[in-house]
Design a protein around this motif. Structure first.
Motif, PDB file in Angstrom:
ATOM      1  N   SER A 122       0.825  -1.215   0.000  1.00 61.34           N
ATOM      2  CA  SER A 122       0.000   0.000   0.000  1.00 61.34           C
ATOM      3  C   SER A 122       0.857   1.262   0.000  1.00 61.34           C
ATOM      4  CB  SER A 122      -0.914  -0.010   1.237  1.00 61.34           C
ATOM      5  OG  SER A 122      -0.126  -0.134   2.410  1.00 61.34           O
ATOM      6  N   MET A 123       2.165   1.104   0.173  1.00 62.61           N
ATOM      7  CA  MET A 123       3.029   2.291   0.299  1.00 62.61           C
ATOM      8  C   MET A 123       3.793   2.587  -0.993  1.00 62.61           C
ATOM      9  SD  MET A 123       4.578   1.955   4.110  1.00 62.61           S
ATOM     10  CE  MET A 123       4.762   3.681   4.483  1.00 62.61           C
ATOM     11  N   ALA A 124       3.749   3.831  -1.390  1.00 60.15           N
ATOM     12  CA  ALA A 124       4.562   4.286  -2.527  1.00 60.15           C
ATOM     13  C   ALA A 124       5.747   5.080  -1.969  1.00 60.15           C
ATOM     14  CB  ALA A 124       3.713   5.135  -3.461  1.00 60.15           C
ATOM     15  N   LEU A 128       6.620   6.269   2.055  1.00 65.14           N
ATOM     16  CA  LEU A 128       7.727   5.572   2.718  1.00 65.14           C
ATOM     17  C   LEU A 128       8.733   6.591   3.256  1.00 65.14           C
ATOM     18  CD1 LEU A 128       8.820   2.728   3.281  1.00 65.14           C
ATOM     19  CD2 LEU A 128      10.044   2.850   1.105  1.00 65.14           C
ATOM     20  N   GLN A 129       8.988   7.635   2.442  1.00 65.55           N
ATOM     21  CA  GLN A 129       9.958   8.652   2.870  1.00 65.55           C
ATOM     22  C   GLN A 129       9.465   9.400   4.112  1.00 65.55           C
ATOM     23  OE1 GLN A 129      10.661  10.484  -0.928  1.00 65.55           O
ATOM     24  NE2 GLN A 129      11.863   8.705  -1.559  1.00 65.55           N
ATOM     25  N   THR A 178       3.128 -12.255  -3.079  1.00 69.86           N
ATOM     26  CA  THR A 178       2.797 -10.891  -3.499  1.00 69.86           C
ATOM     27  C   THR A 178       1.316 -10.548  -3.394  1.00 69.86           C
ATOM     28  OG1 THR A 178       2.680 -11.540  -5.854  1.00 69.86           O
ATOM     29  CG2 THR A 178       4.787 -10.819  -5.043  1.00 69.86           C
ATOM     30  N   PRO A 179       0.976  -9.641  -2.465  1.00 76.65           N
ATOM     31  CA  PRO A 179      -0.354  -9.030  -2.449  1.00 76.65           C
ATOM     32  C   PRO A 179      -0.371  -7.875  -3.454  1.00 76.65           C
ATOM     33  CG  PRO A 179       0.774  -8.789  -0.313  1.00 76.65           C
ATOM     34  CD  PRO A 179       1.793  -9.184  -1.332  1.00 76.65           C
ATOM     35  N   GLY A 180      -1.457  -7.100  -3.447  1.00 80.97           N
ATOM     36  CA  GLY A 180      -1.546  -5.997  -4.399  1.00 80.97           C
ATOM     37  C   GLY A 180      -1.843  -6.534  -5.790  1.00 80.97           C
ATOM     38  N   GLN A 191      -4.388  -0.065  -2.291  1.00 77.01           N
ATOM     39  CA  GLN A 191      -3.073  -0.568  -2.704  1.00 77.01           C
ATOM     40  C   GLN A 191      -2.432   0.403  -3.691  1.00 77.01           C
ATOM     41  OE1 GLN A 191      -1.699  -2.967  -1.219  1.00 77.01           O
ATOM     42  NE2 GLN A 191      -3.009  -4.765  -0.944  1.00 77.01           N
ATOM     43  N   ARG A 192      -1.107   0.432  -3.741  1.00 78.79           N
ATOM     44  CA  ARG A 192      -0.409   1.329  -4.651  1.00 78.79           C
ATOM     45  C   ARG A 192       0.482   0.571  -5.641  1.00 78.79           C
ATOM     46  NH1 ARG A 192      -3.962   3.612  -3.625  1.00 78.79           N
ATOM     47  NH2 ARG A 192      -4.270   5.579  -2.509  1.00 78.79           N
ATOM     48  N   ARG A 193       1.277  -0.400  -5.135  1.00 78.60           N
ATOM     49  CA  ARG A 193       2.209  -1.103  -6.036  1.00 78.60           C
ATOM     50  C   ARG A 193       1.522  -2.392  -6.498  1.00 78.60           C
ATOM     51  NH1 ARG A 193       5.206  -1.021  -1.631  1.00 78.60           N
ATOM     52  NH2 ARG A 193       6.653  -2.687  -2.147  1.00 78.60           N
TER      53      ARG A 193
END
Ligand code: C5P
Length: 235
Positions: A122-124, A128-129, A178-180, A191-193
């Motif tokens: 879920s993180m892009a 994350l930064q 792998t989810p997403g 979800q993002r990725r």
């Protein structure tokens, strides 16, 4: 318990056992595995795992433990004592936490697969930064997957977008769960990725976690059959 050839793991993300079992009863344990996550487990507890085992399913207990080494090793052992096929921790808990967990399973001779979450799908990069990680999600995934391998675990949870790179970096035998996963027709939700099921397998995922694309579909079994057909066309 049969070991399905299928890479599919259906996420039973429901708030009550009745709903989870209703879907499970429509599924075939020879054709997929099932995943019990935080919501169902927090509401129902080990009873959910037992009910699925009684129906012949291999269960991935997705509780993503993240705590001090002794606590996580104990939790992983407790999961394995329930006979689950797979359990996971957060790789960001560090080397000693992962090593303690893997050693605990090995010492007890428990065969449960132990894997670690790298970066949530879920993180892009931007999100994350914000947590203090500089660099890209891919760089962080590579770092945490290498640490997971060195700590003696069986594989990682990652995005399918990272599967090819991790197969190269950690070897083909290292699991890439792998989810997403989103069929071309489904929305991405939080979800993002994300990737489609066939693209994820082509990219080198060993297992695909599929939740809402099946559980929230108007006809869950038709949605699952569609995914199976897409995957069959590849082989
Ligand atoms: O509904 P959806 O297919 O997005 O569900 C994905 C499932 O995989 C959820 O149960 C979620 O908790 C889990 N998961 C994830 N990302 C991770 C690890 C697990 O989405 N890194």
């Amino acid at each position: 318990m049969p070991a399905p050839e299928s890479p599919l793991i259906i996420a039973l993300d429901y708030a009550d056992l009745g709903a989870a079992l209703q879907l499970a009863d429509a599924l075939d344990p020879a054709r997929c595995r099932v995943k019990v996550g935080k919501e169902l487990f927090t509401r129902v507890g080990p009873v959910a795992v037992e009910a699925l085992h009684r129906r012949g399913f291999q269960v991935f207990l997705d509780l993503k433990f993240h705590d001090i080494p002794n606590t996580v090793a104990g939790a992983v052992e407790a999961a394995a004592d329930q006979g689950v096929w797979m359990v996971n921790v957060h790789a960001s808990g560090g080397r000693r936490m992962m090593e303690a967990s893997a050693e605990r399973l090995a010492k007890r001779g428990l065969e449960t697969h132990l894997i670690a979450v790298t970066v949530l799908t879920s993180m892009a990069d931007g999100e994350l930064q914000e947590t203090g990680v500089s660099g890209s999600a891919l760089a962080q995934v590579e770092r945490l997957a290498t640490l997971t391998l060195e700590s003696g675990l069986d594989g990682v949870v990652c995005s399918a977008r990272e599967s090819a790179r991790l197969r190269e970096l950690c070897g083909a035998g290292f699991l890439r769960v792998t989810p997403g996963i989103r069929p071309a027709s489904a929305g991405q939700g939080d979800q993002r990725r994300v990737m489609t099921p066939d693209a994820a397998m082509a990219a080198g995922s060993t297992h695909l976690v599929i939740g809402r694309a099946v559980t929230q579909a108007a006809d869950p079994m038709a949605a699952l059959a569609d995914i199976e057909r897409t995957l069959a066309r590849r082989s």
